[in-house]
Design an enzyme around this catalytic site. Structure first.
Site, mmCIF file in Angstrom:
data_model
loop_
_atom_site.group_PDB
_atom_site.id
_atom_site.type_symbol
_atom_site.label_atom_id
_atom_site.label_comp_id
_atom_site.label_asym_id
_atom_site.label_seq_id
_atom_site.Cartn_x
_atom_site.Cartn_y
_atom_site.Cartn_z
ATOM 1 N N ASP A 29 -7.240 17.978 -15.599
ATOM 2 C CA ASP A 29 -7.486 16.596 -16.003
ATOM 3 C C ASP A 29 -6.986 16.461 -17.434
ATOM 4 O O ASP A 29 -7.572 17.010 -18.366
ATOM 5 C CB ASP A 29 -8.988 16.288 -15.897
ATOM 6 C CG ASP A 29 -9.324 14.833 -16.219
ATOM 7 O OD1 ASP A 29 -8.565 14.196 -16.991
ATOM 8 O OD2 ASP A 29 -10.355 14.342 -15.731
ATOM 9 N N ARG A 37 0.835 -1.197 0.000
ATOM 10 C CA ARG A 37 0.000 0.000 0.000
ATOM 11 C C ARG A 37 0.874 1.253 0.000
ATOM 12 O O ARG A 37 0.570 2.246 -0.635
ATOM 13 C CB ARG A 37 -0.976 0.006 1.194
ATOM 14 C CG ARG A 37 -1.758 1.311 1.321
ATOM 15 C CD ARG A 37 -3.089 1.167 2.060
ATOM 16 N NE ARG A 37 -3.034 0.332 3.244
ATOM 17 C CZ ARG A 37 -2.452 0.667 4.401
ATOM 18 N NH1 ARG A 37 -1.881 1.847 4.541
ATOM 19 N NH2 ARG A 37 -2.440 -0.179 5.408
ATOM 20 N N TYR A 41 -15.855 15.592 -17.270
ATOM 21 C CA TYR A 41 -16.247 14.235 -16.940
ATOM 22 C C TYR A 41 -17.367 14.245 -15.895
ATOM 23 O O TYR A 41 -17.218 14.842 -14.832
ATOM 24 C CB TYR A 41 -15.028 13.472 -16.435
ATOM 25 C CG TYR A 41 -15.316 12.025 -16.166
ATOM 26 C CD1 TYR A 41 -15.608 11.157 -17.219
ATOM 27 C CD2 TYR A 41 -15.320 11.520 -14.879
ATOM 28 C CE1 TYR A 41 -15.892 9.826 -16.982
ATOM 29 C CE2 TYR A 41 -15.592 10.187 -14.631
ATOM 30 C CZ TYR A 41 -15.881 9.346 -15.692
ATOM 31 O OH TYR A 41 -16.160 8.034 -15.456
ATOM 32 N N LYS A 97 -7.689 5.260 -19.944
ATOM 33 C CA LYS A 97 -7.941 5.755 -21.298
ATOM 34 C C LYS A 97 -6.657 5.683 -22.140
ATOM 35 O O LYS A 97 -6.162 4.604 -22.369
ATOM 36 C CB LYS A 97 -8.546 7.154 -21.214
ATOM 37 C CG LYS A 97 -9.652 7.296 -20.138
ATOM 38 C CD LYS A 97 -10.888 6.473 -20.423
ATOM 39 C CE LYS A 97 -11.866 6.413 -19.248
ATOM 40 N NZ LYS A 97 -12.253 7.673 -18.637
HETATM 41 C C1 LIG Z 1 -12.784 8.196 -17.430
HETATM 42 C C2 LIG Z 1 -12.434 9.550 -16.966
HETATM 43 C C3 LIG Z 1 -12.252 9.837 -15.607
HETATM 44 C C4 LIG Z 1 -12.484 8.800 -14.524
HETATM 45 O O1 LIG Z 1 -11.559 7.773 -14.574
HETATM 46 P P1 LIG Z 1 -11.875 6.236 -14.157
HETATM 47 O O2 LIG Z 1 -10.599 5.562 -14.483
HETATM 48 O O3 LIG Z 1 -13.040 5.794 -14.953
HETATM 49 O O4 LIG Z 1 -12.182 6.268 -12.702
HETATM 50 C C5 LIG Z 1 -11.865 11.116 -15.267
HETATM 51 N N1 LIG Z 1 -11.687 12.077 -16.201
HETATM 52 C C6 LIG Z 1 -11.871 11.835 -17.511
HETATM 53 C C7 LIG Z 1 -11.661 12.929 -18.482
HETATM 54 C C8 LIG Z 1 -12.248 10.574 -17.935
HETATM 55 O O5 LIG Z 1 -12.443 10.347 -19.242
#
Ligand SMILES: *Cc1c(COP(=O)(O)O)cnc(C)c1O
Length: 400
Positions: free
Chosen positions: A189, A63, A116, A214
């Site tokens: 982000d 962890r 998101y 992604k």
């Molecule tokens: C998918 C996504 C998230 C969240 O991520 P997870 O891995 O699904 O928890 C946050 N920001 C953006 C822009 C995303 O496409």
């Protein structure tokens, strides 16, 4: 564990190592024990100690740290020009850890509105009961951002650019200025652009978050997230310390197998992204000429309102394309359900093409609110398949 985490500015005259070389090698040195070219998956929860608290390589318990996770964190930190990266079990877990590391009850967040849906849900439904307030703003309207800041109370400005699903482009450097004037942090982000196309820390952001699910992972086979920080200080200590503490103490870490998959994906990010955006540009231009299509949203099109800004702060326009159907909601639904190669699915950034109907899929939680997305909108995550096959599929769905 000592790994090079930054590909910092080169001394005058020296060449800076290229992105792909860093992607393949940062944090990814061969295993010193066996010579394995690929660092192994250290599938272990705990590490033997040579005496009480005498640790080998600094690892005590997974962890706190695990060599496979550390290797991925070093690789991602280098590509984002950060000092440290922290890998989590999902993008949302990364966002949650960062927000809880920096916010205290009574604080306020300015949130880029077209983003998101899950980030909005995290802030307005998970954090609100802990007395965190937030204001959504149009990220492309700097006056609106300035007006939303509450001096002394706003502690975080949160931005997504390109935004989701409307692909708006916001000026990261100007947002950073507004944040810092207010004594707040700017978080970007960077999931849509990926570190290959945009490095928010170099534009003034204090922290970057990724859903590594992604483009970083890139193969739709692993869930993960990351926070990358620069040298910012927060509440009298390095921001990295606060995020690291949260990762260890709250524990939503990325497991070794998931870290390994994300690191493997990240090595080919530049190659995949080149193909994603080459295909996306071609598809966006093709959609422009279709009578069924009312509007194409892609920053690579010269008529996109954020085109020049994207050209200045990014190194490409990415693989996401949205478009609106002239015949409205029913037509948008029919196209989303009418493709064969394009799979009807949420998520994005994998090698395979995906199509989605944001209003009821990715953005269902904000339907009926001010943050709702148009009901005639379809979003494409343009894959790396041969573009002629993609065009044929889209043509069939559009003319059905
Ligand atoms: C998918 C996504 C998230 C969240 O991520 P997870 O891995 O699904 O928890 C946050 N920001 C953006 C822009 C995303 O496409």
């Amino acid at each position: 564990m000592t790994t090079t985490t930054t590909a910092g500015p080169a001394p005058t005259g020296a060449r800076v190592q290229g992105f792909t070389t860093t992607a393949v090698h940062a944090g990814q040195a061969p295993d010193p024990l066996t010579g394995a070219v690929i660092p192994p998956v250290h599938q272990t929860s705990t590490f033997v100690q040579d005496g009480i608290n005498v640790l080998r390589g600094g690892h005590e318990y997974s962890r706190g740290s695990n060599p496979t996770r550390s290797a991925f964190e070093a690789q991602l930190a280098a590509l984002e020009h950060g000092e440290r990266a922290f890998a989590f079990a999902s993008g949302i877990a990364a966002e949650d850890a960062l927000l809880r590391a920096v916010l205290r009850p009574g604080d306020h967040v300015v949130l880029g509105a077209d983003g998101y849906g899950g980030t909005n849900r995290l802030i307005t439904r998970v954090l609100a009961p802990w007395q965190i307030a937030s204001t959504p703003v149009d990220g492309t309207d700097l006056d609106a951002v300035r007006a939303a800041v509450r001096p002394g109370t706003t502690r975080v400005l949160w931005l997504e650019t390109p935004s989701n699903p409307l692909l708006g482009i916001a000026d990261v450097a100007s947002w950073a200025e507004l944040a810092h004037e207010a004594g707040a942090l700017l978080v970007v982000d960077n999931t849509f652009a990926s570190p290959y196309l945009q490095n928010p820390l170099l534009l003034g952001a204090d922290a970057v978050v990724h859903s590594t699910t992604k483009y970083v992972g890139g193969h739709s086979d692993v869930l993960g997230g990351a926070v990358v920080v620069g040298a910012a200080q927060w509440l009298g200590a390095p921001l990295a310390e606060a995020v690291g503490f949260q990762q260890f103490a709250a524990g939503a870490v990325a497991g070794p197998q998931d870290s390994w998959l994300a690191a493997r994906g990240l090595k080919t990010l530049s190659l995949r992204m080149e193909r994603h955006q080459q295909n996306a540009q071609r598809i966006a231009e093709w959609l422009l000429g279709r009578p069924e299509v009312a509007q194409v949203l892609y920053p690579g099109l010269p008529e996109h309102p954020g085109h020049d800004l994207a050209a200045a702060q990014m190194r490409g326009f990415g693989g996401m394309v949205s478009f609106r159907l002239a015949a409205g909601e029913a037509a948008a639904r029919a196209v989303a359900e009418g493709t064969r190669l394009y799979a009807l699915s949420v998520s994005l950034g994998g090698v395979e093409s995906l199509i989605c109907y944001p209003s009821e899929m990715t953005h269902a939680t904000v339907r009926g609110t001010a943050l709702a997305v148009p009901v005639d909108l379809v979003r494409l995550s343009v894959g790396i398949e041969d573009v002629e096959d993609q065009l044929e599929d889209l043509e069939r769905a559009l003319s059905a």
